[in-house]
Each structure stands twice: as C-alpha cells, then as structure tokens.
Design a protein around this motif. Structure first.
Motif, PDB file in Angstrom:
ATOM      1  N   HIS A  66       4.514   3.536   4.092  1.00 31.01           N
ATOM      2  CA  HIS A  66       4.115   2.643   3.012  1.00 31.01           C
ATOM      3  C   HIS A  66       4.540   1.202   3.322  1.00 31.01           C
ATOM      4  O   HIS A  66       5.365   0.959   4.198  1.00 31.01           O
ATOM      5  N   TYR A 113       7.968  10.039  -1.624  1.00 32.92           N
ATOM      6  CA  TYR A 113       8.604   8.809  -1.157  1.00 32.92           C
ATOM      7  C   TYR A 113      10.064   8.982  -0.754  1.00 32.92           C
ATOM      8  O   TYR A 113      10.721   8.007  -0.422  1.00 32.92           O
ATOM      9  N   TYR A 134       0.815  -1.217   0.000  1.00 36.78           N
ATOM     10  CA  TYR A 134       0.000   0.000   0.000  1.00 36.78           C
ATOM     11  C   TYR A 134       0.843   1.260   0.000  1.00 36.78           C
ATOM     12  O   TYR A 134       1.963   1.291   0.495  1.00 36.78           O
ATOM     13  N   ASP A 135       0.272   2.268  -0.613  1.00 38.35           N
ATOM     14  CA  ASP A 135       0.805   3.630  -0.565  1.00 38.35           C
ATOM     15  C   ASP A 135       0.119   4.311   0.619  1.00 38.35           C
ATOM     16  O   ASP A 135      -1.090   4.520   0.613  1.00 38.35           O
ATOM     17  N   ASP A 149      -4.915   2.033  -4.215  1.00 40.54           N
ATOM     18  CA  ASP A 149      -3.596   2.205  -3.600  1.00 40.54           C
ATOM     19  C   ASP A 149      -3.337   1.176  -2.499  1.00 40.54           C
ATOM     20  O   ASP A 149      -2.380   1.306  -1.725  1.00 40.54           O
ATOM     21  N   PHE A 163       9.319   2.516   4.130  1.00 37.03           N
ATOM     22  CA  PHE A 163       8.615   1.383   3.545  1.00 37.03           C
ATOM     23  C   PHE A 163       8.878   0.127   4.374  1.00 37.03           C
ATOM     24  O   PHE A 163      10.033  -0.165   4.710  1.00 37.03           O
TER      25      PHE A 163
END
Length: 263
Positions: free
Chosen positions: A57, A129, A11-12, A88, A245
């Motif tokens: 994320h 990001y 997922y974002d 997303d 992440f």
C-alpha cells in the motif's frame, strides 16, 4: 508546451499486482495511465518513485508525468484523474514541477511503515493491513537489533534477487519500533524505516530478520553478523507484503507554485 506534473497518490494495494504495468493484471501505474489517456487521448508513461510489490500500500507514493496535452491547472488535473480511477486509488495532490523533474531519479529519501499484530484474535477490519503473530515477540531485543541497522552499510543481506543495483550500500537514517493497541486490545507493533534509498524487498527482509530476533531464534548481535556477511540466504524470511505502506518520498526539487489540492 511540455509540462511536468508531480502526483502524490494513496492506494490500497490489496487487489493490485503492484505499481508497474503488467499484461492482463491490474496495477496502479496502469490505472493512472489509462485515466490520463481517457482525459487527453495521449498515452504517457507515469513514472513512480519506485515499484511497490503486489499487495503493498501507499499513503504518499509520488509519480511524475510529462505532457503537452494538458492546458489547465495542476489542481484541475488531479481532480480530473480522480474521476477516472477506482475508489481505492486517490490523487491527493498534483503540482506542476520543472519540466525535467523525475519521480524516481530525483528522490532523495523514503519512509516506510510495517504493521504487525501481536497475539489476540484476527481483526475483521485490519487483517488486510497487519501481519498477525500468534506468539509474543521480545520487542526490546528487536529494538537492540534495529539500532545496529541504522547508519551507512552494505545491505546486500537484505536485498532480494530480481532487481540488481549498482551498489547495495544505503544509509538508514531512522528505524523505529513503537507499540500500541488495536480496537479489541490486540497488541500492535509498528516498524518505520527511513533511508536515502532501498533495495528490492529491503524493508520486508529487515522486518523478517527483526522478527527472528523477537522470537528468540537469534540474539540482537546476529544482525551485525548478517550485515558483515552480505548473504541474503542467512537473513530472516521476507515479511508478507500486505502489511507494508510507503509513507513518504522526499525531494529537494520544489514545485513551480504552491501545492494545490485536487479536492
């Protein structure tokens, strides 16, 4: 018959208030639980391997759910959930597990990635990001500092308040810094951390402290002092959430059958 499924999810996190359900805010857990309820009429708790914060994320978060309301295959469950969740969020894999499998309790390790841009202009596509640093960082000094973090230590200095644990001792198996370039030649610095478990905001606090070394505010040996002192207030700032992440979660428990893709 009760069945337990393991979901591997990407997922974002940009527009979500983290993993855990919160009143009146969109969350990853909330979207998955809503989707399952729409499919089966049953409201279940979908347990994640840990709570990712707002904006964080995941490339491979892991979650588990136990139900007697799903009669079809594990792959079919993954496909069905994907039809009910936003674009997303994606269930990449769904596997049937032993009924007592628990995504949080059974996790034996995790790996995170933190992304930074060093210098250059803001990238119109990657700015969500990467943590952008306009000044150069001493990468070699940061690597020297990172080497002092690897191993089994009391990491109280890197634990944020708000989620106290029984022990702040963890084992970091790997802490690697790699460099690269973006589309327009911007410098990239990627920090990956693998451990048997993490404290609240531990990765972001480690990154924030390594950046302090990279900016020349402290020598690499300062990291050893931080760990020995066990004082969060003496460590570096918490790095922003948007560049973090969750890469992988490791388990010793095996699926009941070979993994099947929901796609």
């Amino acid at each position: 018959m009760l069945r337990t499924f393991r979901l591997t999810i990407g997922y974002d996190g940009f527009r979500y208030a983290g993993w855990q359900v919160q009143a009146d805010l969109p969350t990853i857990q909330g979207e998955l639980q809503r989707a399952f309820a729409e499919l089966t009429g049953e409201r279940v708790s979908i347990t994640g391997s840990g709570r990712t914060d707002s904006g964080v994320h995941a490339i491979a978060q892991v979650a588990s759910l136990t139900t007697d309301a799903w009669r079809s295959s594990d792959a079919a469950l993954g496909r069905a959930i994907n039809t009910k969740i936003p674009d997303d969020i994606t269930v990449y894999r769904c596997e049937e597990m032993p009924v007592d499998f628990h995504a949080l309790r059974d996790a034996v390790g995790k790996r995170y990635r933190y992304q930074m841009q060093i210098g250059g202009v803001r990238d119109a596509f990657d700015f969500r990001y990467f943590w952008h640093h306009h000044v150069q960082l001493d990468i070699e000094a940061m690597r020297q500092a990172a080497a002092m973090i690897v191993g089994t230590h009391d990491f109280a200095c890197f634990q944020a308040t708000g989620s106290e644990r029984k022990t702040t001792v963890r084992t970091i198996h790997d802490l690697a810094l790699t460099t690269g370039q973006g589309r327009a030649g911007q410098g990239h610095l990627i920090v990956e951390v693998e451990a048997n478990g993490f404290l609240y905001n531990m990765v972001r606090n480690i990154v924030g402290s390594l950046v302090e070394v990279g900016r020349g505010k402290h020598p690499p040996a300062w990291i050893e002092e931080l760990i020995a002192g066990r004082d969060r207030n003496q460590a570096g700032p918490t790095a922003p959430a948007h560049a973090l992440f969750l890469l992988r979660v490791d388990y010793d428990v095996q699926p009941l059958a070979a993994p099947q893709s929901p796609r």
